[in-house]
Design a protein around this motif. Structure first.
Motif, PDB file in Angstrom:
ATOM      1  N   MET A 100       0.964  -1.529  -0.277  1.00 20.48           N
ATOM      2  CA  MET A 100      -0.053  -0.226   0.049  1.00 20.48           C
ATOM      3  C   MET A 100       0.673   1.433   0.540  1.00 20.48           C
ATOM      4  SD  MET A 100      -2.668   1.058   3.511  1.00 20.48           S
ATOM      5  CE  MET A 100      -3.822   0.073   2.559  1.00 20.48           C
ATOM      6  N   LYS A 101       0.764   2.053  -0.773  1.00 14.61           N
ATOM      7  CA  LYS A 101       1.133   4.097  -0.575  1.00 14.61           C
ATOM      8  C   LYS A 101       0.421   4.336   0.338  1.00 14.61           C
ATOM      9  CE  LYS A 101       3.327   3.049  -5.462  1.00 14.61           C
ATOM     10  NZ  LYS A 101       3.092   3.791  -6.606  1.00 14.61           N
ATOM     11  N   LEU A 102       1.019   3.918   1.288  1.00 10.74           N
ATOM     12  CA  LEU A 102       0.269   5.094   2.375  1.00 10.74           C
ATOM     13  C   LEU A 102       0.568   6.594   2.395  1.00 10.74           C
ATOM     14  CD1 LEU A 102      -1.348   4.413   5.341  1.00 10.74           C
ATOM     15  CD2 LEU A 102       0.258   4.032   6.073  1.00 10.74           C
ATOM     16  N   PHE A 103       1.880   6.908   1.935  1.00  7.54           N
ATOM     17  CA  PHE A 103       2.089   8.559   1.785  1.00  7.54           C
ATOM     18  C   PHE A 103       1.422   8.863   0.729  1.00  7.54           C
ATOM     19  CE2 PHE A 103       4.786  11.474   1.091  1.00  7.54           C
ATOM     20  CZ  PHE A 103       6.017  12.656   2.142  1.00  7.54           C
ATOM     21  N   ASP A 104       1.351   8.279  -0.525  1.00  7.75           N
ATOM     22  CA  ASP A 104       0.654   8.443  -1.623  1.00  7.75           C
ATOM     23  C   ASP A 104      -0.616   9.282  -0.979  1.00  7.75           C
ATOM     24  OD1 ASP A 104       3.045   8.941  -2.381  1.00  7.75           O
ATOM     25  OD2 ASP A 104       2.401   7.877  -4.182  1.00  7.75           O
ATOM     26  N   LEU A 105      -1.707   8.109  -0.589  1.00 12.84           N
ATOM     27  CA  LEU A 105      -2.764   7.917  -0.216  1.00 12.84           C
ATOM     28  C   LEU A 105      -2.762   8.877   0.858  1.00 12.84           C
ATOM     29  CD1 LEU A 105      -4.856   6.571  -0.507  1.00 12.84           C
ATOM     30  CD2 LEU A 105      -4.699   5.087   1.332  1.00 12.84           C
ATOM     31  N   THR A 106      -2.487   8.963   1.985  1.00 16.59           N
ATOM     32  CA  THR A 106      -2.861  10.067   2.684  1.00 16.59           C
ATOM     33  C   THR A 106      -2.811  11.388   2.510  1.00 16.59           C
ATOM     34  OG1 THR A 106      -1.709   8.661   4.744  1.00 16.59           O
ATOM     35  CG2 THR A 106      -1.608  11.212   5.215  1.00 16.59           C
ATOM     36  N   LEU A 107      -2.653  12.047   1.479  1.00 15.15           N
ATOM     37  CA  LEU A 107      -2.055  13.237   0.729  1.00 15.15           C
ATOM     38  C   LEU A 107      -3.663  12.936  -0.194  1.00 15.15           C
ATOM     39  CD1 LEU A 107       1.723  13.466  -0.837  1.00 15.15           C
ATOM     40  CD2 LEU A 107       0.434  15.294   0.927  1.00 15.15           C
ATOM     41  N   GLN A 108      -3.749  12.847  -0.835  1.00 15.31           N
ATOM     42  CA  GLN A 108      -4.669  12.220  -1.675  1.00 15.31           C
ATOM     43  C   GLN A 108      -5.993  12.537  -0.090  1.00 15.31           C
ATOM     44  OE1 GLN A 108      -3.575  12.019  -5.674  1.00 15.31           O
ATOM     45  NE2 GLN A 108      -5.716  12.231  -5.308  1.00 15.31           N
ATOM     46  N   LEU A 109      -6.071  11.629   0.092  1.00 13.53           N
ATOM     47  CA  LEU A 109      -7.492  11.695   1.701  1.00 13.53           C
ATOM     48  C   LEU A 109      -7.640  13.001   1.868  1.00 13.53           C
ATOM     49  CD1 LEU A 109      -6.968   8.422   3.273  1.00 13.53           C
ATOM     50  CD2 LEU A 109      -9.027   8.403   1.012  1.00 13.53           C
ATOM     51  N   ASN A 110      -6.159  13.774   1.769  1.00 10.17           N
ATOM     52  CA  ASN A 110      -6.060  15.152   2.177  1.00 10.17           C
ATOM     53  C   ASN A 110      -6.849  16.332   1.889  1.00 10.17           C
ATOM     54  OD1 ASN A 110      -6.016  15.258   5.714  1.00 10.17           O
ATOM     55  ND2 ASN A 110      -4.145  14.054   5.138  1.00 10.17           N
ATOM     56  N   GLY A 111      -6.644  15.660   0.774  1.00 13.15           N
ATOM     57  CA  GLY A 111      -7.954  16.981  -0.621  1.00 13.15           C
ATOM     58  C   GLY A 111      -5.448  17.309  -1.501  1.00 13.15           C
ATOM     59  N   PHE A 112      -5.155  16.994  -1.094  1.00 15.97           N
ATOM     60  CA  PHE A 112      -3.834  17.463  -2.614  1.00 15.97           C
ATOM     61  C   PHE A 112      -3.904  16.150  -3.595  1.00 15.97           C
ATOM     62  CE2 PHE A 112      -2.757  18.080   2.435  1.00 15.97           C
ATOM     63  CZ  PHE A 112      -2.725  19.561   1.773  1.00 15.97           C
ATOM     64  N   PRO A 113      -4.582  16.387  -4.250  1.00 18.70           N
ATOM     65  CA  PRO A 113      -4.106  15.783  -5.669  1.00 18.70           C
ATOM     66  C   PRO A 113      -2.307  15.608  -6.391  1.00 18.70           C
ATOM     67  CG  PRO A 113      -4.476  18.160  -6.459  1.00 18.70           C
ATOM     68  CD  PRO A 113      -4.405  18.249  -5.145  1.00 18.70           C
ATOM     69  N   LEU A 114      -2.513  14.133  -5.552  1.00 19.81           N
ATOM     70  CA  LEU A 114      -0.772  14.021  -6.131  1.00 19.81           C
ATOM     71  C   LEU A 114      -0.357  13.049  -7.409  1.00 19.81           C
ATOM     72  CD1 LEU A 114       2.014  14.219  -4.417  1.00 19.81           C
ATOM     73  CD2 LEU A 114       1.412  11.828  -3.875  1.00 19.81           C
ATOM     74  N   LYS A 115      -1.520  12.647  -7.993  1.00 21.37           N
ATOM     75  CA  LYS A 115      -1.668  11.883  -9.072  1.00 21.37           C
ATOM     76  C   LYS A 115      -1.673  13.051 -10.107  1.00 21.37           C
ATOM     77  CE  LYS A 115      -3.812   7.274  -7.864  1.00 21.37           C
ATOM     78  NZ  LYS A 115      -4.680   6.824  -8.207  1.00 21.37           N
ATOM     79  N   GLU A 116      -2.058  14.138  -9.699  1.00 20.46           N
ATOM     80  CA  GLU A 116      -1.829  15.432 -10.770  1.00 20.46           C
ATOM     81  C   GLU A 116      -1.368  15.772 -10.820  1.00 20.46           C
ATOM     82  OE1 GLU A 116      -4.571  19.296 -12.154  1.00 20.46           O
ATOM     83  OE2 GLU A 116      -5.700  17.673 -11.011  1.00 20.46           O
ATOM     84  N   ALA A 117      -0.068  16.064  -9.974  1.00 20.87           N
ATOM     85  CA  ALA A 117       1.014  16.564  -9.619  1.00 20.87           C
ATOM     86  C   ALA A 117       2.302  15.607 -10.366  1.00 20.87           C
ATOM     87  CB  ALA A 117       1.254  16.676  -7.446  1.00 20.87           C
ATOM     88  N   LYS A 118       2.587  14.689 -10.139  1.00 19.87           N
ATOM     89  CA  LYS A 118       3.006  14.411 -10.577  1.00 19.87           C
ATOM     90  C   LYS A 118       2.789  13.926 -12.260  1.00 19.87           C
ATOM     91  CE  LYS A 118       4.184  11.146  -6.833  1.00 19.87           C
ATOM     92  NZ  LYS A 118       4.214   8.714  -6.077  1.00 19.87           N
ATOM     93  N   CYS A 177      -0.563  23.346  -5.208  1.00 16.55           N
ATOM     94  CA  CYS A 177       0.768  23.528  -5.162  1.00 16.55           C
ATOM     95  C   CYS A 177       1.029  23.030  -4.050  1.00 16.55           C
ATOM     96  CB  CYS A 177       0.715  25.354  -4.491  1.00 16.55           C
ATOM     97  SG  CYS A 177       2.053  25.810  -4.126  1.00 16.55           S
ATOM     98  N   HIS A 178       0.672  22.939  -3.016  1.00 20.32           N
ATOM     99  CA  HIS A 178       1.285  21.560  -2.070  1.00 20.32           C
ATOM    100  C   HIS A 178       1.472  20.083  -2.666  1.00 20.32           C
ATOM    101  CE1 HIS A 178       2.185  20.397   2.025  1.00 20.32           C
ATOM    102  NE2 HIS A 178       1.429  19.863   2.136  1.00 20.32           N
ATOM    103  N   ALA A 179       0.904  19.483  -3.413  1.00 24.04           N
ATOM    104  CA  ALA A 179       1.018  18.434  -3.849  1.00 24.04           C
ATOM    105  C   ALA A 179       2.265  18.655  -4.711  1.00 24.04           C
ATOM    106  CB  ALA A 179      -0.453  17.858  -4.677  1.00 24.04           C
TER     107      ALA A 179
END
Length: 437
Positions: free
Chosen positions: A1-19, A116-118
């Protein structure tokens, strides 16, 4: 499980889009990149001139087609309530909010929009990936401070758990503490060390005194990333000798992003993906690469809060070998903290005061600048500027925090000034010690 990535996503930070965005930027050729950079500079400038009343007031004489007409922002410009600095459509409820460390003596609260944060985290993950570090699986030995109040303490410990890291507090850098660190390194498969330079250097000196090599104690260790303070060449050699892994120099600012990161070719590569970095002279004119000047940075993606031609308070040199797409930081001047030596003999990193001075930071901006000086082993003086005297209740709180983080028997003095004495570079050093090291 990608817990770090998932935590950011669940907090509303669009990490996939940012990557994905970051990946597309890094695929550009030189011509495409130049067009991208010019477009993003223009976009973020026009956005804040249109939607941010604070920036409209700051930039009344801007000619949008002339970048040199854009004023340089200073930290003192930002020392007013955050709500007054947010763009239209953003509130304290829908942005990422944090405080600067105050390491330059000018603390303030800042905001980033969620994209921006993502992007900040996408950039950091990308750079650490150069050394085989994956935040979702690699175990970090974290040399940072930690809040001592119960809520703050357990909040940080919870964040450490989610971020796959084990924290070594920098508040006690005694031999006994370092001996305990060794026990942990023997039992945990750390992939990398990350943290404040001065504390990590002290740990390396301890290992040297014991004739120990950390890689022998912790064979899984891949690299060491130091941040927040100057890494001097001799200290880097010491770390490489005692740890037997690559030592990477990171330069960043919480209100911006990762600014520069040493690549595997030992080049301090600047983040040109999400930032535009300039080096200017005293008249705010760009200096040629190879010449010294103040580091001024534009955040290309922060729509919630303007950081446009923002003066960090650092002095540096861009290398002549760099390009527009891949600029290189040749030298960073002046980001270093002294060690504090207390009456008991306890040593603590200067950045311990990062946590202590949080007590001084308030969103109303009453305290503008401060310097903490250790006059002798038991006496600390806080020189500050501000609209009003620090209230006695506030002084008591600060004294309590100083003693709690350090030890009893300390004398804390306060003195208000109209202005504080600056170094030749114009930078305030937040902590300095007059005690012989």
């Amino acid at each position: 499980m990608k817990l770090f990535d998932l935590t950011l996503q669940l907090n509303g930070f669009p990490l996939k889009e940012a990557k994905n965005t970051l990946s597309n930027i890094q695929k550009l050729d030189e011509t495409e990149y130049e067009n991208y950079l010019n477009s993003k500079k223009q976009d973020i400038l026009e956005y804040h001139l249109k939607y941010n009343s604070f920036y409209k007031h700051l930039g009344t004489n801007i000619n949008p087609s002339d970048w040199n007409s854009v004023p340089v922002m200073t930290k003192s410009d930002l020392q007013q309530p955050l709500q007054d600095r947010l763009s239209e459509g953003f509130t304290t409820k829908n942005v990422y909010i944090n405080k600067t460390s105050g390491s330059s003596g000018n603390p303030f609260i800042f905001a980033k929009d969620k994209m921006c944060h993502a992007l900040t985290w996408a950039e950091i993950q990308n750079r650490f990936g150069w050394y085989g570090i994956d935040f979702n699986s690699s175990l970090q030995a974290r040399f940072y401070g930690i809040p001592l109040d119960k809520i703050g303490y357990y909040k940080e410990r919870f964040k450490d758990k989610l971020s796959n890291r084990y924290r070594f507090s920098i508040f006690d850098l005694s031999d006994d503490a370092f001996q305990n660190y060794l026990t942990v390194f023997k039992t945990k498969p750390f992939d990398y060390i990350n943290g404040y330079t001065s504390a990590i250097v002290q740990f390396a000196k301890f290992l040297n005194s014991k004739n120990l090599k950390l890689k022998h104690i912790c064979p899984t260790l891949k690299c060491c990333v130091v941040t927040s303070e100057m890494l001097f060449p001799d200290d880097k050699l010491l770390l490489e000798h005692q740890f037997e892994v690559p030592v990477i120099n990171e330069y960043g600012a919480s209100e911006l992003d990762l600014i520069a990161f040493q690549n595997p070719n030992n080049i301090w590569q600047i983040n040109s993906d999400t930032l535009f970095v300039e080096v200017l002279d005293e008249k705010n004119q760009v200096v040629p690469n190879g010449e010294e000047g103040k580091i001024v940075i534009t955040s290309l993606y922060n729509k919630a809060h303007p950081f446009i031609r923002y003066d960090l308070g650092d002095i540096g040199i861009l290398s002549k070998s760099g390009t527009l797409q891949k600029p290189v930081l040749e030298k960073l001047i002046g980001r270093t903290s002294d060690m504090a030596i207390l009456p008991s003999g306890k040593r603590t990193a200067g950045l311990t005061f990062y946590y202590i001075t949080k007590a001084i930071i308030e969103d109303d901006g009453l305290v503008k600048e401060f310097i903490i000086t250790q006059e002798d082993k038991s006496t600390f003086k806080i020189d500050y500027t501000g609209a009003l005297e620090i209230h006695e209740t506030k002084k008591h709180d600060i004294i309590t925090e100083m003693k709690r983080y350090l030890e009893d028997g300390l004398t804390i003095r306060f003195e208000k000034h109209e202005a504080l004495k600056r170094s030749k570079s114009g930078k305030l050093k937040q902590f300095k010690s007059l005690v012989e090291q």
